[in-house]
Design a protein around this motif. Structure first.
Motif, PDB file in Angstrom:
ATOM      1  N   TYR A  65       1.091  -1.220   0.181  1.00 60.67           N
ATOM      2  CA  TYR A  65       0.303  -0.015   0.356  1.00 60.67           C
ATOM      3  C   TYR A  65       0.861   1.046   0.116  1.00 60.67           C
ATOM      4  CZ  TYR A  65      -2.306   3.635   2.594  1.00 60.67           C
ATOM      5  OH  TYR A  65      -3.203   4.842   3.207  1.00 60.67           O
ATOM      6  N   LEU A  66       2.204   1.456   0.836  1.00 58.83           N
ATOM      7  CA  LEU A  66       2.350   2.297   0.846  1.00 58.83           C
ATOM      8  C   LEU A  66       2.798   2.714  -0.352  1.00 58.83           C
ATOM      9  CD1 LEU A  66       3.398   2.240   4.804  1.00 58.83           C
ATOM     10  CD2 LEU A  66       2.559   4.037   3.547  1.00 58.83           C
ATOM     11  N   THR A  67       3.732   1.435  -0.828  1.00 61.06           N
ATOM     12  CA  THR A  67       4.654   1.933  -2.008  1.00 61.06           C
ATOM     13  C   THR A  67       3.498   2.133  -3.593  1.00 61.06           C
ATOM     14  OG1 THR A  67       6.302  -0.704  -1.616  1.00 61.06           O
ATOM     15  CG2 THR A  67       6.291   0.526  -3.912  1.00 61.06           C
ATOM     16  N   ALA A  68       2.696   1.991  -3.603  1.00 57.61           N
ATOM     17  CA  ALA A  68       1.761   2.428  -4.375  1.00 57.61           C
ATOM     18  C   ALA A  68       1.525   3.660  -4.242  1.00 57.61           C
ATOM     19  CB  ALA A  68       0.682   1.494  -4.532  1.00 57.61           C
ATOM     20  N   LEU A  69       1.395   4.389  -2.689  1.00 55.29           N
ATOM     21  CA  LEU A  69       0.941   5.045  -2.041  1.00 55.29           C
ATOM     22  C   LEU A  69       2.201   6.319  -3.050  1.00 55.29           C
ATOM     23  CD1 LEU A  69      -1.556   7.045  -1.027  1.00 55.29           C
ATOM     24  CD2 LEU A  69      -0.079   6.699   1.079  1.00 55.29           C
ATOM     25  N   GLY A  70       3.130   5.254  -2.588  1.00 60.28           N
ATOM     26  CA  GLY A  70       4.711   6.925  -2.591  1.00 60.28           C
ATOM     27  C   GLY A  70       5.090   6.991  -4.032  1.00 60.28           C
ATOM     28  N   LEU A  71       4.348   5.758  -5.247  1.00 58.17           N
ATOM     29  CA  LEU A  71       4.512   5.982  -6.343  1.00 58.17           C
ATOM     30  C   LEU A  71       3.602   6.926  -6.970  1.00 58.17           C
ATOM     31  CD1 LEU A  71       5.697   2.609  -7.879  1.00 58.17           C
ATOM     32  CD2 LEU A  71       7.135   4.400  -6.941  1.00 58.17           C
ATOM     33  N   ALA A  72       2.672   7.046  -6.625  1.00 57.61           N
ATOM     34  CA  ALA A  72       1.681   7.722  -6.898  1.00 57.61           C
ATOM     35  C   ALA A  72       1.320   9.418  -6.271  1.00 57.61           C
ATOM     36  CB  ALA A  72      -0.010   6.894  -6.288  1.00 57.61           C
ATOM     37  N   VAL A  87      -2.890  -2.871  -0.562  1.00 54.74           N
ATOM     38  CA  VAL A  87      -4.863  -2.097  -0.554  1.00 54.74           C
ATOM     39  C   VAL A  87      -4.169  -1.250  -1.978  1.00 54.74           C
ATOM     40  CG1 VAL A  87      -5.728  -0.899   0.631  1.00 54.74           C
ATOM     41  CG2 VAL A  87      -5.137  -3.080   1.327  1.00 54.74           C
ATOM     42  N   HIS A  88      -4.982  -0.490  -2.650  1.00 51.62           N
ATOM     43  CA  HIS A  88      -4.776   0.151  -3.664  1.00 51.62           C
ATOM     44  C   HIS A  88      -6.120   1.480  -3.504  1.00 51.62           C
ATOM     45  CE1 HIS A  88      -2.469  -2.674  -5.553  1.00 51.62           C
ATOM     46  NE2 HIS A  88      -1.702  -2.241  -5.289  1.00 51.62           N
ATOM     47  N   GLU A  89      -7.171   0.486  -3.041  1.00 53.38           N
ATOM     48  CA  GLU A  89      -8.589   2.000  -2.622  1.00 53.38           C
ATOM     49  C   GLU A  89      -8.891   1.482  -1.413  1.00 53.38           C
ATOM     50  OE1 GLU A  89     -11.978   2.452  -2.233  1.00 53.38           O
ATOM     51  OE2 GLU A  89     -12.543   2.103  -4.146  1.00 53.38           O
ATOM     52  N   TRP A  90      -8.991   1.815  -0.383  1.00 49.72           N
ATOM     53  CA  TRP A  90      -9.210   1.645   0.692  1.00 49.72           C
ATOM     54  C   TRP A  90     -11.372   0.960   0.808  1.00 49.72           C
ATOM     55  CZ3 TRP A  90      -6.935  -0.551   4.490  1.00 49.72           C
ATOM     56  CH2 TRP A  90      -5.369  -0.549   4.588  1.00 49.72           C
ATOM     57  N   VAL A  91     -11.966   1.926  -0.137  1.00 49.70           N
ATOM     58  CA  VAL A  91     -12.946   1.972   0.515  1.00 49.70           C
ATOM     59  C   VAL A  91     -13.355   0.821  -0.247  1.00 49.70           C
ATOM     60  CG1 VAL A  91     -15.503   2.829  -0.271  1.00 49.70           C
ATOM     61  CG2 VAL A  91     -13.050   4.320   0.327  1.00 49.70           C
ATOM     62  N   MET A 118      -5.455   4.796  -5.363  1.00 53.52           N
ATOM     63  CA  MET A 118      -6.361   5.172  -6.614  1.00 53.52           C
ATOM     64  C   MET A 118      -6.637   7.224  -6.859  1.00 53.52           C
ATOM     65  SD  MET A 118      -6.538   2.244  -7.672  1.00 53.52           S
ATOM     66  CE  MET A 118      -8.222   2.568  -8.851  1.00 53.52           C
ATOM     67  N   SER A 119      -6.375   7.931  -5.148  1.00 51.54           N
ATOM     68  CA  SER A 119      -7.058   8.750  -5.830  1.00 51.54           C
ATOM     69  C   SER A 119      -5.597  10.055  -6.293  1.00 51.54           C
ATOM     70  CB  SER A 119      -7.528   9.656  -3.595  1.00 51.54           C
ATOM     71  OG  SER A 119      -6.373   9.646  -3.308  1.00 51.54           O
ATOM     72  N   SER A 120      -4.309   9.109  -5.961  1.00 49.59           N
ATOM     73  CA  SER A 120      -3.143  10.249  -6.804  1.00 49.59           C
ATOM     74  C   SER A 120      -3.176   9.299  -7.754  1.00 49.59           C
ATOM     75  CB  SER A 120      -2.654  10.324  -5.598  1.00 49.59           C
ATOM     76  OG  SER A 120      -2.953  10.682  -4.158  1.00 49.59           O
ATOM     77  N   LEU A 121      -3.275   9.284  -8.545  1.00 49.82           N
ATOM     78  CA  LEU A 121      -3.163   8.102 -10.385  1.00 49.82           C
ATOM     79  C   LEU A 121      -2.479   9.611 -11.036  1.00 49.82           C
ATOM     80  CD1 LEU A 121      -5.437   5.485 -10.495  1.00 49.82           C
ATOM     81  CD2 LEU A 121      -3.151   5.404  -8.836  1.00 49.82           C
ATOM     82  N   ASP A 122      -3.046  10.687 -11.466  1.00 47.11           N
ATOM     83  CA  ASP A 122      -2.267  11.444 -12.100  1.00 47.11           C
ATOM     84  C   ASP A 122      -0.498  12.063 -11.936  1.00 47.11           C
ATOM     85  OD1 ASP A 122      -4.541  10.960 -13.460  1.00 47.11           O
ATOM     86  OD2 ASP A 122      -5.423  12.822 -12.444  1.00 47.11           O
TER      87      ASP A 122
END
Length: 193
Positions: A65-72, A87-91, A118-122
């Protein structure tokens, strides 16, 4: 090998007592542990023995999850990442894995979304390797499927290693070995100067 890969014991990890484990605004309530990832990455970048554009990020489960958040959120800092069953989308995670999730308040679900990669993909530009078992019942495999679809739409370089009939903590040693070998190969290809 000419590069550095970050894996940290972030706030809300285990082994340091309940106050550390239940950090304020962690996970779906604010992703405060991302500050630890960002701080560690900035520290590495400041070191004279680290090439600032050759820093990788990796982790499994919450670390995924934190890896994805860091990359996003910090692709300019992290040049590549390996995300094992994160985890990529908490909801969606809350709805898939927790009974009674339909009762949650809208403001909680909004914070959960805002705390999700998922909220920061751009802002996601860095290449990533996803590794996931398709029978994972802790982090539903669809978390990775949905993120891959979104990254594909944004032309983000990704690779995917799926273990059929494998669960969250891989049962077969050969799958752990393949996962680690794939991660090492990925970082060699993406980070070596």
């Amino acid at each position: 090998r000419g590069y550095v890969v970050l894996s940290i014991n972030y706030r809300s990890g285990t082994g340091y007592g309940m106050a550390f484990r239940e950090a304020l605004n962690y996970g779906p309530t604010g992703a405060s542990e991302f500050q630890d990832v960002l701080g560690a990455g900035l520290y590495l970048r400041s070191r004279p023995d680290v090439l600032p554009n050759q820093i990788g990020l990796w982790g499994g489960s919450w670390g995924g999850y934190l890896t994805a958040l860091g990359l996003a959120r910090a692709s300019g800092l992290f040049a590549a990442g390996v995300d094992l069953h994160g985890v990529h989308e908490w909801v969606r995670d809350i709805q898939d894995t927790r009974p009674g999730a339909a009762q949650l308040k809208e403001d909680y679900l909004r914070r959960a979304w805002d705390s999700s990669p998922m909220s920061s993909l751009d802002g996601w530009k860095s290449p990533v390797l996803f590794i996931h078992g398709d029978d994972d019942r802790s982090v539903i495999f669809n978390q990775t499927v949905q993120l891959v679809e979104e990254l594909r739409k944004r032309n983000v370089d990704y690779e995917l290693l799926v273990f059929p009939d494998e669960v969250h903590d891989f049962l077969l040693q050969k799958n752990w070995l393949r996962a680690y070998q794939a991660a090492a190969s990925f970082f060699d290809r993406k980070l070596k100067p």
